[in-house]
Design an enzyme around this catalytic site. Structure first.
Site, short mmCIF file in Angstrom:
data_model
loop_
_atom_site.label_atom_id
_atom_site.label_comp_id
_atom_site.label_asym_id
_atom_site.label_seq_id
_atom_site.Cartn_x
_atom_site.Cartn_y
_atom_site.Cartn_z
N GLU A 1 0.82 -1.20 0.00
CA GLU A 1 0.00 0.00 0.00
C GLU A 1 0.85 1.25 0.00
O GLU A 1 1.98 1.26 0.47
CB GLU A 1 -0.94 -0.01 1.19
N CYS B 1 3.52 8.63 0.80
CA CYS B 1 4.07 7.79 1.87
C CYS B 1 4.26 6.39 1.30
O CYS B 1 3.30 5.74 0.92
CB CYS B 1 3.07 7.80 3.02
N CYS C 1 6.74 -6.54 8.14
CA CYS C 1 7.89 -5.96 8.84
C CYS C 1 8.29 -6.91 9.97
O CYS C 1 7.43 -7.50 10.62
CB CYS C 1 7.53 -4.60 9.43
N CYS D 1 6.27 -4.16 16.07
CA CYS D 1 5.70 -3.17 16.99
C CYS D 1 4.24 -3.55 17.28
O CYS D 1 3.47 -3.86 16.37
CB CYS D 1 5.78 -1.77 16.40
N CYS E 1 1.22 -1.71 15.61
CA CYS E 1 1.31 -1.45 14.17
C CYS E 1 0.76 -2.63 13.37
O CYS E 1 1.18 -3.77 13.58
CB CYS E 1 2.77 -1.19 13.80
N CYS F 1 -0.30 2.81 8.52
CA CYS F 1 0.64 1.80 8.14
C CYS F 1 0.09 0.36 8.18
O CYS F 1 -0.19 -0.18 9.24
CB CYS F 1 1.75 1.99 9.16
N1 SAH Z 1 9.31 1.25 10.22
C1 SAH Z 1 9.49 2.64 10.26
C2 SAH Z 1 8.69 3.38 9.22
C3 SAH Z 1 7.29 2.89 8.96
S1 SAH Z 1 6.15 3.14 10.28
C4 SAH Z 1 9.19 3.18 11.65
O1 SAH Z 1 8.67 2.46 12.48
O2 SAH Z 1 9.53 4.34 11.90
C5 SAH Z 1 5.90 4.89 10.20
C6 SAH Z 1 5.33 5.48 11.45
O3 SAH Z 1 3.97 5.04 11.63
C7 SAH Z 1 6.10 5.08 12.70
O4 SAH Z 1 6.42 6.21 13.48
C8 SAH Z 1 5.11 4.19 13.41
O5 SAH Z 1 5.31 4.21 14.79
C9 SAH Z 1 3.77 4.78 13.00
N2 SAH Z 1 2.64 3.87 13.23
C10 SAH Z 1 2.59 2.54 13.09
N3 SAH Z 1 1.38 2.04 13.41
C11 SAH Z 1 0.63 3.09 13.78
C12 SAH Z 1 -0.70 3.25 14.26
N4 SAH Z 1 -1.51 2.20 14.41
N5 SAH Z 1 -1.12 4.50 14.54
C13 SAH Z 1 -0.30 5.56 14.38
N6 SAH Z 1 0.96 5.49 13.95
C14 SAH Z 1 1.43 4.27 13.65
FE1 SF4 Z 2 7.77 -2.08 11.39
FE2 SF4 Z 2 5.43 -0.99 11.99
FE3 SF4 Z 2 7.36 -1.06 13.81
FE4 SF4 Z 2 7.62 0.58 11.69
S1 SF4 Z 2 6.07 0.69 13.29
S2 SF4 Z 2 9.16 -0.81 12.56
S3 SF4 Z 2 6.59 -0.68 10.13
S4 SF4 Z 2 6.34 -2.84 12.91
#
Ligand code: SAH
Ligand code: SF4
Length: 352
Positions: free
Chosen positions: A92, A111, A118, A122, A125, A341
């Protein structure tokens, strides 16, 4: 098969030479690719037909992604595309437009995703919850930007900014991410300003160090999410040996080497990392550091995390500002179209 969208301009010069064509053909080829988004090699009519045939014969092609689904938010400012790659995988990509100051053309930020899934896991996420499938190739990253570039071109607009904040961890796919950045910023290719790009990382130290040594002027964002290791480990279970202290040190060394201030991202989760005590701890950690904090009220995902109450968010912001820590609250655009994301892919994957 090699996709022409992974070929850097210098490499294009070499390729044209091996096809025994004059050098200016390389520029024609690059212009066709980046100004017209051709569907295939044979539709690049600026090039002589024998050159197009030769390109195909030696294994060059275009077309690594096709749109399978498009969602536009109610206000029209956020568009999300689900793209199908040649091996059938879905990724996406999102376009966020900001209209301000009555300007004719809005800021149009794309974006992009850098991986399918990944490995960082996290907990809040949607991408992290999918697990890791594979790295994207440079041409698959470039293709995401070009899909939006052609949508915008039809409206007389263009891509102005690019953030690596879609699915995946860009610095865990370092080589292909940097190749994509070089193609997208090269004046003979897509020509986007390096300063209009931000790479977001959860904290891949080796990648941060390497990036600081590149001759690039891209912005860096580090996803911090917590002021101490115990809390951070709950949100980023694979944070491993990289402590909060290491990340803060990285913001300083990146600034020292590049002159660019690092942004710290902080996904705010109700009842988890949004209390005034945590805010005070974060303020103490960052006082005098110079980094900018982006507070991102979390989008709801399957993990069951909740967005904090608005009062908690503004209180958190106030505490940081009281300590002179620069910060903004970034309300994620397009949450009603699952623009966070990994969310659209999670919602839609069963349909394609
Ligand atoms: N992996 C990298 C970049 C992709 S995620 C990273 O983690 O920085 C990009 C941003 O989206 C990150 O700051 C992440 O914490 C945020 N993100 C992920 N899931 C989210 C959610 N459910 N709500 C808000 N932000 C989110
Ligand atoms: Fe991976 Fe999502 Fe964590 Fe970014 S926020 S490092 S995309 S698991």
């Amino acid at each position: 098969m090699t996709d022409l969208y992974r070929v850097l301009p210098d490499e294009m010069d070499e390729l044209v030479k091996t096809l025994r064509q004059p050098r200016y053909r390389a520029d024609q080829l690059l212009q066709a690719l980046y100004r017209e988004s051709p569907k295939d090699v044979s539709s690049m009519r600026q090039l002589p037909s024998d050159m197009r045939d030769n390109l195909s014969a030696v294994g060059y092609a275009v077309g690594s992604a096709s749109e399978v689904h498009r969602v536009v938010s109610e206000d029209g400012n956020t568009t999300k595309l689900l793209l199908k790659l040649t091996d059938g995988t879905l990724v996406e990509t999102v376009l966020m437009q900001y209209r301000s100051g009555g300007k004719e053309h809005p800021r149009s930020t794309v974006c992009v995703s850098t991986q399918v899934g990944c490995a960082m896991g996290c907990t809040f996420c949607a991408t992290g919850q999918m697990g890791f499938e594979r790295n994207l190739k440079a041409e698959e990253i470039v293709a995401q930007v070009l899909c939006f570039a052609s949508i915008l071109r039809e409206r007389g607009e263009h891509v102005t900014n690019l953030v690596f904040m879609g699915m995946g961890e860009p610095l865990a796919n370092y080589t292909e991410t940097i190749r994509a950045v070089r193609i997208l910023t090269h004046a003979r290719a897509f020509g986007l300003g390096q300063r209009h790009i931000t790479i977001s990382t959860v904290g891949v130290m080796q990648g941060i160090d390497k990036l600081a040594e590149e001759d690039l002027q891209v912005g860096l964002a580090i996803s911090l999410h917590a002021p101490n290791d115990k809390l951070r480990k709950k949100l980023v279970p694979t944070a491993g040996p990289n402590s909060v202290g290491d990340l803060i040190a990285a913001t300083r060394s990146y600034f020292k080497k590049t002159g660019r201030r690092v942004t710290l991202e902080y996904a705010m989760i109700g009842g988890v990392n949004d209390s005034p005590e945590v805010a005070a701890e974060l303020a103490a950690l960052l006082k005098g550091n110079g980094a900018h904090v982006n507070l991102i009220p979390v989008n709801q995902t399957a993990g069951g995390f909740e967005r904090p109450k608005w009062k908690r968010i503004t209180e958190f912001e106030r505490i940081l500002k009281e300590s002179d820590v620069s910060c903004t609250v970034r309300v994620e655009k397009g949450s009603e179209i699952s623009a966070a994301c990994g969310q659209l892919r999670t919602d839609m994957a069963k349909n394609f």
